[in-house]
Design a protein around this motif. Structure first.
Motif, PDB file in Angstrom:
ATOM      1  N   UNK A  18      -4.772   8.622  -7.421  1.00  0.00           N
ATOM      2  CA  UNK A  18      -4.161   7.312  -7.614  1.00  0.00           C
ATOM      3  C   UNK A  18      -4.566   6.770  -8.989  1.00  0.00           C
TER       4      UNK A  18
ATOM      5  N   UNK B 113     -12.046  17.937  -5.101  1.00  0.00           N
ATOM      6  CA  UNK B 113     -13.194  18.845  -5.006  1.00  0.00           C
ATOM      7  C   UNK B 113     -13.307  19.521  -3.637  1.00  0.00           C
TER       8      UNK B 113
ATOM      9  N   UNK C 193      -3.112   4.763   2.337  1.00  0.00           N
ATOM     10  CA  UNK C 193      -3.844   3.538   2.663  1.00  0.00           C
ATOM     11  C   UNK C 193      -3.220   2.814   3.849  1.00  0.00           C
TER      12      UNK C 193
ATOM     13  N   UNK D 101       0.825  -1.209   0.000  1.00  0.00           N
ATOM     14  CA  UNK D 101       0.000   0.000   0.000  1.00  0.00           C
ATOM     15  C   UNK D 101       0.857   1.256   0.000  1.00  0.00           C
TER      16      UNK D 101
ATOM     17  N   UNK E 148      -9.154   1.191   7.682  1.00  0.00           N
ATOM     18  CA  UNK E 148     -10.328   0.716   6.951  1.00  0.00           C
ATOM     19  C   UNK E 148      -9.934   0.153   5.581  1.00  0.00           C
ATOM     20  N   UNK E 149      -8.783   0.584   5.081  1.00  0.00           N
ATOM     21  CA  UNK E 149      -8.351   0.101   3.761  1.00  0.00           C
ATOM     22  C   UNK E 149      -7.584  -1.215   3.857  1.00  0.00           C
ATOM     23  N   UNK E 150      -7.224  -1.623   5.077  1.00  0.00           N
ATOM     24  CA  UNK E 150      -6.431  -2.849   5.222  1.00  0.00           C
ATOM     25  C   UNK E 150      -7.322  -4.068   4.929  1.00  0.00           C
ATOM     26  N   UNK E 151      -6.763  -4.991   4.217  1.00  0.00           N
ATOM     27  CA  UNK E 151      -7.602  -6.098   3.771  1.00  0.00           C
ATOM     28  C   UNK E 151      -6.707  -7.251   3.356  1.00  0.00           C
TER      29      UNK E 151
END
Lengths: 182, 726
Positions: free
Chosen positions: B374, B365, B126, B122, B131-134
């Protein structure tokens, strides 16, 4: 990145593939993501009040007859959003060995002299809304009091019709429960 | 190196290929050291097609247009392949169906995984957000992972016997699932392989009893006898799933080359920097060889030019890879993370960030700031200027609209770039929302990119305790020379260089290596501080046993490839650390075997000298004793390599042939005229003052104002700024 309504629905349902989920997590948010989420949630509930802000799973802050209240997706109303909704929930307090053993048997059970476990249940549908594990006697935790008007004014750039001050009014409920000193 | 134009097709001596996910590069080097680079689309289903197309492209107009009369490569002495086909086979599930046998209780290893795999690979953002760890997708499904009872303990002693009935049942169940290969990985098998060996015997009996289906067995102690189960098991599965399909592809390429009269075996680049015959047993070692070619090229440059400390920076379409050559040698990592999984594969270290010319450019935005990535446009649809459907601007579009790139000379003019589309996308998506001029924005984006690349280089050096002042920068990859002035600026490099072959330098590097095999096994050897001579000799015997075992395997491998052991040079290795440390260093042993306490002292002295060179003398900690937890051995047979030629220096002023004209370039917030030069027409000794643009078919070198480029006697292009002219 643009996220389709179908993907958002799957995301909320927990059925979106991980690769897609990760893309959403790590990517920049769409300008209209909040509106898209509100629209989706509004379609999924069976009552007409306008959702102003999702508060947590099952709970929303909605506009209801000129006031803003916390409402469960079953329709149960918890009252003014500035009062901790937990005060109006059904509560299971696990504060002794027997009640803790029901869910944490044996060595996994915490010491009831050190902590208590409180489960907050919707009186309307019985869904478990939140659990807190706190030191014995600790006040009920007010997780979030969002400043809705600042959010709509400054972040979304489309103010709501009326402004309401944002201050914790939980004490109003507690004061009704307090026994007179005299 | 010589020039493309001067390649003699009849004198072609070496062909090397770098087959990436989208493009296959081939470099052909002749006996005089001249080279030609060819490019073609990668053809995953039959890599021979892409290889041959790139080969024809390298020969260019010299090749016959009639396919029936291809250029003969009868005189070519070595063809080397590097690429990502094996990795792709594993990731896309097109490899073989693999069943796994491990310990009872470990059947969920692909599900629970080592926690590092939840974030391995990552980027920083990340990495910080849980929350992005998987966990990545299991390499083998739970249904095809069987457990059997039995245990060898950490000393290599049997603690629980192998339950043979369970083995038979497990194999039978896997056969019933129609597996094509069975991967076996048991704990501590690198110390004592008895259980794995017995398991294999039993499995063969069951397979024979089932009518001998074509199921192959792969044992972890044979393929990767290294501590740490997750990486070892992943490696065995990789081999079982992908090695044979990949070998078939390679044999296909070899067949296509034979049709052009090539007479030698095709060789494959290994991720630790050696090459081997494609019949080499541990073909999985070639899996991650794609990005390392440039490092090997730099190592070869070191051996020729005497400059032995390089920071190698490879910039292409999707990533920016940085590796180090230290004292003439690249650094090696024995546990590599690729596609977010750990593999016990010795691999040359490259630190990668996703920052290439195809990287998307957008405006956040919420914050109204420029966001890089990314993600990247890849080769298809590519940047907006490719006009293949992408509407999101990229870094390359910025380089085009500022005049750095020539729209009519991309890939030698094969691809016409659409400047007006790039301008429109940049204006609408980025410049207008910010209310700024589009060229000002594009230059700002390029500044942002170069500063992030510069930070990456600084991090690669800084986290290892190194200083840029001890290194020269070598920029390559198609996009390397374009931005090298930017990302090297402010770093005190000894020199900043690139090459005319920058775009094909990885393929060149693959051609510039010897035939090398590497062997490793875990060990448990401890030499306490102040150990007496008897202890050192006793431990030395254990070291010798390990080296003997590895040498035996090396002899068997060379013999099976028809190679002569007498021609090989053998280097025993020990992986040494101070007691209690987490990392060790690879120490080439100064003695062939440990025959005495003095020999052990010599090995330890070699470790301490290396340690002092990498860290500092004060960091040494002999009081903790020395641990040797792994032994290794390399076997090298010299092979023909491209010849770098040293040319006499010419006049500093380039010849008129090298001057291509002039183009306006937006730099420093204004348009200025920049002279254009043809890189292939520059002569050693020539100097070009900035601002200037030097173009080659596959790359562009930008020389900013106040900078100068000089071509040296090796045809390397050295960039200097006004205040550090060398």
């Amino acid at each position: 990145m643009a996220v389709s309504k179908d993907d958002l629905r799957d995301l909320f349902a927990g059925t979106l593939a991980w690769d897609k989920t990760k893309e959403i997590i790590s990517g920049p948010k769409d300008d209209d993501r909040f509106e898209a989420v509100l629209e989706l949630l509004q379609e999924q509930v069976r009552w007409p009040e306008r959702i102003l802000l999702p508060l947590r799973e099952h709970l929303y802050i909605v506009e209801s007859g000129g006031s803003r209240i916390v409402k469960c997706d079953c329709g149960h109303e918890f009252g003014d959003w500035r009062r901790n909704w937990k005060m109006s929930a059904a509560i299971i307090a696990r504060d002794d060995i027997a009640s803790m053993e029901e869910i944490y048997p044996g060595l996994r059970r915490p010491d009831p002299n050190l902590c208590e476990i409180r489960e907050f249940i919707c009186p309307g549908c019985g869904v478990l809304l939140d659990v807190e594990s706190v030191p014995v006697g600790y006040p009920v935790v007010f997780d979030a009091l969002p400043d809705i008007d600042v959010f709509y004014d400054d972040w979304l750039g489309r103010p709501l019709e009326d402004h309401q001050d944002c201050e914790d009014r939980t004490a109003e409920i507690i004061s009704k429960w307090a026994k007179p000193l005299l | 190196m010589g020039k493309d134009a001067s390649l003699d097709p009849q004198g072609a001596q070496i062909v090397a290929c770098d087959a990436g996910g989208t493009m296959t590069d081939v470099i052909v080097v002749d006996r005089a050291g001249s080279f030609a680079i060819g490019k073609a689309a990668t053809t995953p289903d039959s890599q021979a097609t892409g290889f041959c197309a790139a080969l024809d492209d390298a020969f260019g107009p010299r090749a016959s247009t009639d396919p029936a009369t291809n250029v003969s490569i009868a005189g070519v002495e070595a063809c080397v392949y590097s690429g990502t086909s094996m990795l792709n086979a594993l990731l896309t599930g097109t490899g073989r169906r693999v069943g796994v046998i491990t310990h009872r209780g470990e059947e969920d290893i692909f599900l629970h995984q080592r926690s590092r795999q939840t974030w391995a690979g990552y980027g920083v953002a990340d990495l910080l957000h849980h929350v992005a760890h998987h966990r990545p997708r299991p390499l083998v499904s739970r249904r095809l992972t069987k457990g059997v009872t039995g245990r060898i303990d950490m000393f290599g002693v049997e603690a629980i016997p192998l339950y043979e009935d369970e083995v038979r049942n497990a194999v039978a169940e896997l056969l019933a699932e129609d597996v094509e290969a069975i991967a076996v990985c048991l704990m501590f098998s690198y110390l004592n392989p008895a259980h794995e060996e017995r398991l294999a015997e039993l499995a063969r009996e069951v397979i024979a009893g089932a009518g001998d289906p074509p199921v192959t067995l792969h044992l972890s102690h044979e393929l990767a006898p290294i501590i740490r189960e997750q990486g070892r098991l992943n490696t065995v599965v990789l081999h079982a799933a992908a090695a044979e399909p990949c070998r078939r592809q390679l044999l296909g390429i070899e067949g296509a080359l034979r049709n052009r009269d090539y007479r030698h075996p095709l060789q494959v680049l290994l991720s630790h920097g050696g090459v081997a015959d494609i019949r080499y047993q541990r073909l999985h070692e070639s899996t991650f060889s794609g990005p390392i070619g440039g490092l090997l090229g730099a190592r070869y440059l070191s051996s020729v030019t005497g400059i032995d400390n390089w920071v190698c920076a490879d910039m292409g379409g999707t990533s920016f890879d940085v590796g180090l050559i230290m004292g003439g040698e690249p650094m090696l990592d024995r546990e590599v993370t690729v596609t977010r999984r750990l593999f016990n594969l010795p691999t040359l270290v490259m630190d990668t960030v996703g920052a290439g010319m195809g990287m998307y450019v957008s405006i956040d935005p919420l914050t109204q700031r420029i966001t890089l990535g990314p993600g990247s446009a890849g080769a298809e649809p590519g940047p907006v200027c490719y006009d293949l459907g992408n509407e999101t601007p990229t870094v390359m579009d910025c380089a085009l609209v500022t005049g750095l790139l020539n729209p009519h000379n991309y890939l030698g003019g094969k691809v016409e770039l659409n400047t007006s589309m790039a301008l429109k996308a940049l204006r609408e998506k980025c410049a207008d929302p910010l209310g700024v001029d589009v060229h000002y924005l594009a230059e700002g984006v390029l500044d942002l990119v170069t500063s992030s690349l510069r930070e990456h280089i600084r991090t690669v050096l800084g986290t290892r305790g190194f200083s840029a002042a001890d290194y020269s920068l070598l920029a390559y990859g198609g996009a390397g020379p374009l931005l090298m002035a930017g990302y090297s600026s402010g770093l005190p490099f000894r020199g900043v260089a690139t090459l005319p072959s920058a775009a094909g330098f990885s393929a060149f590097g693959a051609a510039a290596v010897d035939l090398t095999h590497r062997y490793q096994k875990s060990s448990g050897i401890i030499v306490p501080d102040g150990a007496d001579d008897d202890w050192k000799v006793g431990m030395g015997e254990l070291v010798n046993l390990g080296w003997d075992e590895l040498e035996e395997r090396a002899r068997a491998d060379l013999s099976s490839e028809g190679l002569d052991w007498a021609a090989a040079s053998v280097q025993p290795l020990a992986y040494v650390r101070y007691g209690g440390q987490m990392e060790d260093l690879e120490v080439p042993s100064p003695v062939p075997r440990i025959g005495s306490a003095a020999d052990m002292d010599a090995l330890i002295a070699a470790f301490e000298a290396l340690y002092e060179r990498i860290y500092a003398e004060v960091a040494k900690h002999p009081q903790a004793g020395y641990h040797i937890l792994e032994l290794g051995l390399t076997v090298t047979i010299p092979k023909v390599k491209p010849r770098l030629t040293c040319h006499p220096l010419q006049d500093p002023t380039p010849t008129i042939r090298a001057v291509k004209g002039q183009r306006d370039v937006y730099h420093g917030r204004r348009w200025r005229p920049a002279p254009l030069y043809d890189m292939d027409a520059l002569q050693p000794g020539n100097e070009v003052e900035g601002m200037a643009v030097i173009e080659a078919p596959a790359t562009t070198l930008f020389v900013p104002p106040g900078h100068r480029v000089r071509m040296d006697e090796w045809s390397m292009l050295w960039l200097t700024s006004g205040d550090d002219q060398q």
